[in-house]
Design an enzyme around this catalytic site. Structure first.
Site, PDB file in Angstrom:
ATOM      1  CG  ASP A 220      -1.901   1.084   1.300  1.00  0.00           C
ATOM      2  OD1 ASP A 220      -2.739   1.137   0.392  1.00  0.00           O
ATOM      3  OD2 ASP A 220      -1.848   1.897   2.246  1.00  0.00           O
ATOM      4  CD  GLU A 281      -2.254   2.077  -3.484  1.00  0.00           C
ATOM      5  OE1 GLU A 281      -3.350   2.608  -3.668  1.00  0.00           O
ATOM      6  OE2 GLU A 281      -1.652   2.172  -2.395  1.00  0.00           O
TER       7      GLU A 281
END
Length: 556
Positions: A220, A281
């Site tokens: 993330d 990401e």
């Protein structure tokens, strides 16, 4: 160490390259399947639905966070990286899910959230109780404030969710104290990645899950871990997408060169295991900057958000596909294509807005509404185009059903922090996170055993339920299932793209023995002479390819 191979994958090449061509299915755990009737999806629910994924034909799943969390940001505020949130089950449920997926030849990727912890994490609680400059505070980004008595934030950075990126703490003696950085919610304090203790901790977290058999990590906010050392002011709007060009420098909180050293260290750890991967990401432009995350000694994949954001026109699609392949080819990595996820308006709705509409952060009942039929038609065409490209592809749960965004969600039901923090100006991401429909006539459309679901499902979703589509020729589900089977049979993921034509209205390329044609224009177009259609996103019109349809064909 855990090893397993899907024979269908390994037949075409070494097993260690599975990620270069894999189709990976994102599961948002709270919205996939609810086993106990509390209205929130859970790990046993996912395990019970694995046969759907095997039948669909995906190679792996990526699970959004299921760790203990106060759920201030739907689990991206992690309080404990080595356990399971009781809402979702127990650690034993995670172990069973991994084992049962592997038994079906499906690999399991878990979400890792290294930019920030939850404010409920024991480290942050210790930091609040400790003095400025203490080892406990040095795990995070604490600074004295500016101005008289330190009453102003240390710099002008804004939270991605709206409002300042700094919150002032109250010291144990009751007096106003230092400020801490949170690029997202106040309940998500940013970690200090210059601190060796932070780096050691995450290597241990990686080992913990690798030893339990997970096949990789989706990382993330992978472009956010390292901040510019001087924390300089940034007098520009705060966006998660980091793009730098001649007119605009790189933001001081995103895509700093120091992140790459972290991922090289992680890669060395993963290389001690079989076939495990790291997925970035990283909202980074241009493509050349993104490609740095997938250099040979760093990550294996990086989501191509520039592709997700590209307009639905032949020139825009041609440009982004060409640029993406050139950038990743330069570092010897595959391109990782994606059209939908838990953070963006579903592409069946996004593509139903007028071409060129800025990407909305959620759609409400009083916003301009997408054309549902047009959106689904384009979404199916876009998906067939994507699945024919060489590289890996990600699907988001429910897109195989043609699910649209829930655009009439009652505002009082919204849970995304963006809605509150933006002063109710951004609807946020709840509309793409609504629990998915499995059975048209069951309570909560088969999501769980009761009518309860944590976000309300629209009544129109009965028509999208899996049991209304399975075995129905031309249904969105069967379009996806056939596409995944043909993609594997023809080796499209490991193929090479060659452009056959790229005009203003038609995109036309070959990949191995398959031709791919998407018609963006108003008039139907013919397939090349002698072409035999293999698969199409919609019906052909007397052998002609209508507007917003993609066809896969082979030449006889």
């Amino acid at each position: 160490m855990n090893t397993h191979h899907n024979d269908q994958e390994t037949a075409g090449g070494p097993a260690t390259d599975w990620w270069t061509e894999a189709v990976i299915y994102q599961i948002y755990p709270r919205s996939f399947a609810d086993s106990d009737g509390d209205g929130i999806g859970d790990l046993p629910g996912i395990t019970a639905r694995l046969d759907h994924l095997a039948e669909l034909g995906v190679d792996a799943v990526w699970l959004s966070p299921f760790y203990p969390s106060p759920q201030a940001d739907a689990g991206y505020d992690v309080a404990d990286y080595r356990d399971v949130e009781p809402l979702f089950g127990k650690l034993a449920d995670a172990d069973r899910l991994i084992a049962d997926a592997h038994a079906r030849g499906i690999r399991v990727i878990v979400d890792l959230v290294p930019n920030h912890t939850s404010s409920a994490h024991v480290w942050f609680q210790a930091a609040l109780a400790a003095a400025p400059g203490s080892p406990e505070r040095q795990r995070y980004v604490f600074r004295d404030g500016r101005g008289p008595a330190g009453a102003e934030p240390p710099n002008d950075w804004q939270s991605v969710f709206g409002g300042p990126a700094w919150t002032r703490v109250t010291d144990p003696d009751g007096r106003p104290g230092q400020w801490y950085l949170h690029l997202f919610d106040t309940a998500q304090p940013d970690l200090n990645w210059d601190n060796p203790e932070v780096r050691t901790e995450f290597l241990d977290v990686l080992r913990f899950w690798l030893d339990r058999g997970v096949d990789g990590f989706r990382v993330d906010v992978a472009h956010g871990l390292v901040k510019q050392a001087d924390l300089a002011d940034w007098q520009e709007p705060q966006e998660i997408l980091s793009g730098a060009d001649a007119d605009r420098p790189r933001p001081p909180m995103w895509d700093q060169d120091g992140v790459h050293e972290i991922y090289r260290e992680w890669r060395r750890l993963l290389d001690g295991y079989d076939d495990r991967i790291l997925v970035a990401e990283a909202w980074v432009e241009p493509a050349e900057r993104l490609a740095r995350y997938v250099r040979p000694d760093e990550m294996h994949q990086a989501f191509n958000f520039e592709y997700l954001l590209a307009a639905w026109t032949a020139p825009a699609q041609y440009a982004v596909i060409t640029r993406s392949l050139e950038a990743t080819d330069a570092v010897g990595a595959p391109t990782t294509w994606v059209l939908s996820n838990h953070d963006v308006v579903r592409h069946a709705s996004r593509l139903g807005l007028p071409v060129g509409t800025p990407r909305p952060n959620g759609i409400g009942a009083d916003d301009p509404q997408p054309d549902a039929a047009l959106g689904l038609r384009r979404a199916r065409a876009a998906t067939l185009l994507m699945l024919a490209l060489p590289g890996s592809a990600y699907l988001y749960q429910g897109e195989e059903l043609g699910l649209p965004e829930h655009t009439a969600l009652p505002d009082e039901a919204r849970q995304d922090p963006t809605w509150e923090r933006s002063g109710h100006t951004e609807r946020g991401r709840d509309g793409c996170r609504v629990p998915i429909p499995w059975e048209a006539d069951a309570p909560s459309y088969g999501f769980g055993p009761t009518d309860t679901s944590w976000l309300p499902q629209p009544t129109s979703w009965a028509e999208y339920a899996l049991d209304r589509q399975r075995g129905v020729p031309g249904s969105t589900y069967e379009v996806y299932r056939t596409a995944l089977r043909l993609r594997r049979e023809h080796g499209l993921g490991r193929g090479t793209l060659r452009w056959l034509s790229a005009g203003d209205e038609v995109l036309h390329f070959g990949n191995g023995g398959v031709g791919v044609l998407t018609n963006f224009g108003a008039a139907p177009v013919p397939l090349p002479a002698g072409a035999e259609a293999l698969h199409a996103s919609g019906p052909l019109d007397d052998g002609l390819v209508p507007t917003d349809v993609t066809v896969w064909y082979r030449t006889a």
